[in-house]
Design a protein around this motif. Sequence first.
Motif, PDB file in Angstrom:
ATOM      1  N   PRO C 334      45.214  42.647 -22.038  1.00 55.14           N
ATOM      2  CA  PRO C 334      45.610  42.313 -20.669  1.00 55.14           C
ATOM      3  C   PRO C 334      46.854  41.429 -20.614  1.00 55.14           C
ATOM      4  CG  PRO C 334      43.673  41.068 -21.300  1.00 55.14           C
ATOM      5  CD  PRO C 334      43.988  41.972 -22.444  1.00 55.14           C
ATOM      6  N   HIS C 338      45.619  33.856 -20.980  1.00 51.51           N
ATOM      7  CA  HIS C 338      44.762  32.686 -20.771  1.00 51.51           C
ATOM      8  C   HIS C 338      43.496  33.058 -20.019  1.00 51.51           C
ATOM      9  CE1 HIS C 338      47.696  29.186 -21.517  1.00 51.51           C
ATOM     10  NE2 HIS C 338      47.876  30.176 -22.343  1.00 51.51           N
ATOM     11  N   GLU C 339      43.647  33.888 -19.003  1.00 52.57           N
ATOM     12  CA  GLU C 339      42.507  34.186 -18.150  1.00 52.57           C
ATOM     13  C   GLU C 339      41.693  35.369 -18.647  1.00 52.57           C
ATOM     14  OE1 GLU C 339      41.003  32.884 -15.402  1.00 52.57           O
ATOM     15  OE2 GLU C 339      42.177  31.151 -15.987  1.00 52.57           O
ATOM     16  N   GLU C 340      42.386  36.347 -19.231  1.00 48.97           N
ATOM     17  CA  GLU C 340      41.694  37.595 -19.518  1.00 48.97           C
ATOM     18  C   GLU C 340      41.668  37.978 -20.992  1.00 48.97           C
ATOM     19  OE1 GLU C 340      44.022  40.076 -16.992  1.00 48.97           O
ATOM     20  OE2 GLU C 340      42.813  39.634 -15.224  1.00 48.97           O
ATOM     21  N   GLY C 341      42.681  37.540 -21.713  1.00 50.95           N
ATOM     22  CA  GLY C 341      42.811  38.025 -23.088  1.00 50.95           C
ATOM     23  C   GLY C 341      42.011  37.217 -24.070  1.00 50.95           C
ATOM     24  N   LEU C 342      42.185  35.911 -24.018  1.00 47.41           N
ATOM     25  CA  LEU C 342      41.581  35.070 -25.044  1.00 47.41           C
ATOM     26  C   LEU C 342      40.546  34.137 -24.449  1.00 47.41           C
ATOM     27  CD1 LEU C 342      44.709  34.004 -27.112  1.00 47.41           C
ATOM     28  CD2 LEU C 342      43.058  35.772 -27.636  1.00 47.41           C
ATOM     29  N   ILE C 343      39.669  33.668 -25.308  1.00 45.68           N
ATOM     30  CA  ILE C 343      38.753  32.610 -24.912  1.00 45.68           C
ATOM     31  C   ILE C 343      39.287  31.360 -25.580  1.00 45.68           C
ATOM     32  CG2 ILE C 343      36.393  31.809 -25.069  1.00 45.68           C
ATOM     33  CD1 ILE C 343      35.630  34.802 -24.909  1.00 45.68           C
ATOM     34  N   GLU C 345      38.794  28.228 -25.671  1.00 44.29           N
ATOM     35  CA  GLU C 345      38.003  27.166 -26.303  1.00 44.29           C
ATOM     36  C   GLU C 345      37.236  27.665 -27.518  1.00 44.29           C
ATOM     37  OE1 GLU C 345      38.412  24.147 -25.464  1.00 44.29           O
ATOM     38  OE2 GLU C 345      39.592  24.566 -23.667  1.00 44.29           O
ATOM     39  N   MET C 346      37.506  28.895 -27.935  1.00 41.53           N
ATOM     40  CA  MET C 346      36.858  29.382 -29.142  1.00 41.53           C
ATOM     41  C   MET C 346      37.904  29.502 -30.241  1.00 41.53           C
ATOM     42  SD  MET C 346      34.160  32.147 -27.622  1.00 41.53           S
ATOM     43  CE  MET C 346      32.899  32.359 -28.846  1.00 41.53           C
ATOM     44  N   ASP C 350      36.735  33.563 -34.081  1.00 44.59           N
ATOM     45  CA  ASP C 350      35.746  34.045 -33.123  1.00 44.59           C
ATOM     46  C   ASP C 350      36.388  34.937 -32.071  1.00 44.59           C
ATOM     47  OD1 ASP C 350      33.698  32.828 -34.388  1.00 44.59           O
ATOM     48  OD2 ASP C 350      33.677  31.039 -33.118  1.00 44.59           O
ATOM     49  N   LEU C 354      35.502  39.034 -31.828  1.00 45.48           N
ATOM     50  CA  LEU C 354      34.563  39.200 -30.710  1.00 45.48           C
ATOM     51  C   LEU C 354      34.242  40.666 -30.364  1.00 45.48           C
ATOM     52  CD1 LEU C 354      32.862  37.522 -28.803  1.00 45.48           C
ATOM     53  CD2 LEU C 354      34.774  37.417 -27.229  1.00 45.48           C
ATOM     54  N   PRO C 355      35.244  41.558 -30.327  1.00 44.11           N
ATOM     55  CA  PRO C 355      34.916  42.937 -29.918  1.00 44.11           C
ATOM     56  C   PRO C 355      34.147  43.737 -30.971  1.00 44.11           C
ATOM     57  CG  PRO C 355      37.256  42.467 -29.630  1.00 44.11           C
ATOM     58  CD  PRO C 355      36.687  41.374 -30.457  1.00 44.11           C
ATOM     59  N   ARG C 395      43.347  27.756 -28.044  1.00 47.82           N
ATOM     60  CA  ARG C 395      44.159  26.955 -27.133  1.00 47.82           C
ATOM     61  C   ARG C 395      45.343  26.311 -27.836  1.00 47.82           C
ATOM     62  NH1 ARG C 395      43.825  24.697 -22.634  1.00 47.82           N
ATOM     63  NH2 ARG C 395      41.703  25.237 -22.126  1.00 47.82           N
ATOM     64  N   ASN C 396      45.146  25.973 -29.121  1.00 48.47           N
ATOM     65  CA  ASN C 396      46.152  25.176 -29.816  1.00 48.47           C
ATOM     66  C   ASN C 396      47.238  26.003 -30.504  1.00 48.47           C
ATOM     67  OD1 ASN C 396      44.722  22.920 -29.009  1.00 48.47           O
ATOM     68  ND2 ASN C 396      43.418  22.972 -30.820  1.00 48.47           N
ATOM     69  N   LYS C 409      42.958  40.924 -32.017  1.00 44.04           N
ATOM     70  CA  LYS C 409      41.611  41.098 -31.495  1.00 44.04           C
ATOM     71  C   LYS C 409      41.337  42.568 -31.186  1.00 44.04           C
ATOM     72  CE  LYS C 409      39.258  39.767 -27.308  1.00 44.04           C
ATOM     73  NZ  LYS C 409      39.351  38.927 -26.126  1.00 44.04           N
TER      74      LYS C 409
END
Lengths: 324, 321, 497
Positions: C334, C338-343, C345-346, C350, C354-355, C395-396, C409
């Motif tokens: 996507p 930030h909103e749709e592609g990655l999590i 805080e993980m 991970d 994930l998929p 995030r980092n 991913k």
Amino acid sequence: MKKILEKRETGVFLILLLLCLGLSLYSPSFLSYTNIKNVLVNSVPVGIMAAGMTIVLITAGIDVSVASQMMFSATWLAIFSQNSSMANPVTVLILALVLGAITGAINGFLIAAFSIPPIIITLGTASIYRGIILVYTNGRWIMNIPKWFTALGKTYYNIPLPIIYAIIIFLITAWILRHTYFGRSVYAVGGNENAARYVGVNIKKTIFLTYFYSGLLCGFAGFVLDAILGNCQPSGSNGWEMNAIAAAVIGGTNILGGSGSVIGTVIGVAMMGVIENGLVVAHIPTYWQKLVYGLIIIATVTFDVLRRNYADSKKQMIEIDQEA
Amino acid sequence: MEKLRKRFTLHEMVLAGAFLLIFLIGACSNENFLSIRNILSLFQQMSEMGIMAMGLTIVIITGGMDLSAGTTMGLCAVTSGLCLTKGLGVVPSLIISLGVAVLCGVMNAVLVAIIRIPPMIATLGTQMFFLGVALVLSKGNSISGIPESFYFLGQAKIFGMPLQMLLLFGLAVFLIIMLKNTVTGQHIYALGNNMKAALFSGIRTTHVLFYSYIMCSVMCCIAGNIQVSRVATARADMGSAFLMTCISAVVLGGTSINGGNGGIVGTVVGIMIFAMIGNIMNLVGISSFWQQLATGSILVLVVVFNRMIEMQKYKVKSRKV
Amino acid sequence: MAGKVFLQMENISMTFPGIKALNNVRLDVREGEVHALMGENGAGKSTLIKILSGVQKPDVGSKILVDEKEVEFAGVSDSIKHGINAIHQDLSLFPNLSVAENIYLGRSKNGKVDWKECTKIAEEAIEVLGITMNVQEQLSNLSIAKQQLVAIARAISFKSRLLIMDEPTATLSFSEVRMLYSIIEKLKKQNIAILFISHKLDEVFEVSDRVTVLKDGEYVGCKDIKELDENSLVQMMVGRSVAYKALNDVSYAGDKILEVKNLSKRGNFKDISFALHKGEILALTGLVGAGRSETVKALFGLNPPDSGEIYLNGEKIDIKNVSQAIRNKIAFIPEDRHEEGLILEMSMKDNITLPILKRILTPFRFINRKEVDKLTENYVEKLSIRPSQIDKLARNFSGGNQQKIAVAKWLITKPDILIIDEPTHGVDIASKTEIHKLLKKLAKEGMAIIMVSSEWQEVFALSDRVLVMRHGRIVHEDDTATGNQELMMEKAILGGN
């Protein structure tokens, strides 16, 4: 005329009328003066709290500490009225408002300053306020509230004073919501917080004032409760916060924020009183109440959410050229 | 110290510190505190709340909330109480009670995952509804006359240890493994962190939410049945007083009310802290009303504290930019 | 015609973490003129508006002059005080309040609301627009077009001298647009200036007097509309040279892997048909709101279509949810990482795994942690993600590396078809090139790629074929190498013949 018909309040009011009609046919005693008076007077404390709850809900917040705040006020008032030489109707009333202001301000500060979900904060403070009075009284009832105090909850010339109090509170609240900048900000914040920021509404201040006002009314409700009952049970009126929420929601206040009115809440309170009384009259055990209220809340919220989801999905649609 | 800092987060160290502190206070204030009998009864008391809190932990990690947990417990208790007193066997009664729990979980999940009502609001409604159903079923009375054959759940001891304590730890181990090592667990965390990204990653968010809410209700059911067995009565409002303490313990245990992080170990430690506080107060003879005050204060303090740290973090980050 | 200068903005710069959104941009607006602000997505238009309406503060050194006096906008109320009012694209209105109150809100006397004054102000503002409307009506009962008029009425009720309209016609029908034009004319006559942000060329030529063009956060130029024709304006927007050379010329000789026939969804897209071949990069382009993202989301099960057929390797398939799409070896990256592609805080590992967690289980159905680490390290190396700490929170990482994590991913699912939405949105130049090279490489290895992009440069440099969408339909299809690039742009922007 059309506008009045479209409002949810009107529908609820009609249902209320039908309910009253049915009950009075079923049992003539329903329409007796004493019965109606009892129904109304008993609804006053919840009604006053529901007025404050209406404002809170319109901002898309919630306050589940109202019952605890009311008992917090009621307990200290009962103790004060018995033990202090300074106790008289005026000081008691002032103390009620001060106590309500304190508990409400604490809620408002914690919610506005830290933007923590209000339900979590008020769940916590509910237990704090209640804990304080329980610890102080060791859970014991406070009996024999002075005569001059209970006189404030009696009926004179067939007019019960508590009803007058409730009417005053409803009028003030309705006036605030309708005619003050704060009142309109409440609707603005609940309707579209971002847009509210764009038009210069101070969001944090509005939210603080909302809970502050709710606390103020709870303090006053404690005063009325003492006056009506003549005694005070610090562990009492458990779960009344749910009744206040239910009254507002039944009266058409959107729990997701943005809309609601005091008149609706008044109808909601009356409706709940009538249902409660109706169950007694019809010999249906009162424990059916919670089930019915729970269902009503779930159903209205579901309706509101589905309507909002539908509006959102429509908003995202794009215009398609009809021919290629 | 450096090593500690690396291994544990600030919150974990504070939690461990608080635990030790209260433990020490208990040990110093009353010689009975450390007796085997007291410790076992401590575990016996905390099991019900602990099991409910673990269920809540899962739901809260998904970014949700189950305010109906307490009344779900009451409803399940009343259900099995009714079944048992109507002469049904222990096993069928438990199965029916579990069935009711699953229904409760499904109802919550439908409202939250399909209709998409904010979880706090949805479960506030079902809280009242479940209580209503339980009151109607029990006709507003408490149900007594629970057959003795049911007492094992809350009163039996295995190798001198209360059965419910073993159940608590068994379930804890199961949930820890589920959250840490299974796909479902990983999905629960992903969902709580970012629902949209989780959906885009092929996670069936609806399934995960159903799983979580049903799991929570089932845990409440287990807690309810243990209590019915322990006190040999069933009442509709049995679990209502638990909710606050459980949420407080979950939050105290390091699970954020916004979801996405936390875990079972923290929750169990959190419940232990509350149980010890209650236990010490009992031993020393302080009124139980102080517990209510303490629970509320701890909840508010922890939530505000976490939030302040979060705001600090955010500020530092934006300043760096 | 040309009034005196009302607003001057000079040396406006705005720096966001890692990105310079505006660099020494200038803009001047005269009284009573309609000034169009144009540029591609990400050119910096919205940032400039935010600065002008007091929502964001520009870098030090930026200068804003109103009536030739230097001013500073610390907040929204400051810019309103100077007579500048913005109508945001989302309108920022209150659906739960009446029209009158929407116009009135924000004013009060001693904390009280004067309802008579409220009605008066609202009716006056509506009258200025020359329309009729019941001001007591609740806003949510009005059509979007009427709500927009309310937003305009609200803005001018503040004695506005400059009105900023952000894509005002995006959601309007033809006749409603006409009405808006006539209102703009009326406002002009009252000496109100209008800053008009739009993608649509025809519109700009119709209403505006002057045009300022931005590109990649830089000022390109400001011209009188009479000096321009459509081609020259497009050239200003897209860049000096219109022709781009493809990175290398790959022919899409591979087999047909995906075929879409008459895919339609109400309010999203209509009659979408195209084919995709192995080893091909197919660009899906057009303006924002043309239905591109909606279309690719349909292929990934996020937005199931109402009708139409999807064939994979010649077999008809159903894609009702994401899991089905993944099972059919389709991947989707996507736009909004930030909103749709990655999590965020993980950890990176991970996120990347994930998929495919379900594919790497131990015999007891536990997650195989060793495999997680191994796979992640594998992709860290393959895509040279830096830093290479697999336990670090997503995030980092920097924007470019976050994009790489998002790509990893989905590569990990070993897809046959990769859909990527705005692959280089918000990414610095260096990572941009890297991501472009990576996509080329993947295509060469036989992957079929659908790329949604609004950047012409990217489209021409990367793709083998282009589909142009407009208003929910495919309006043009062409080979990138042999096709007429100007025609493609024209089709997207102008539509029709």
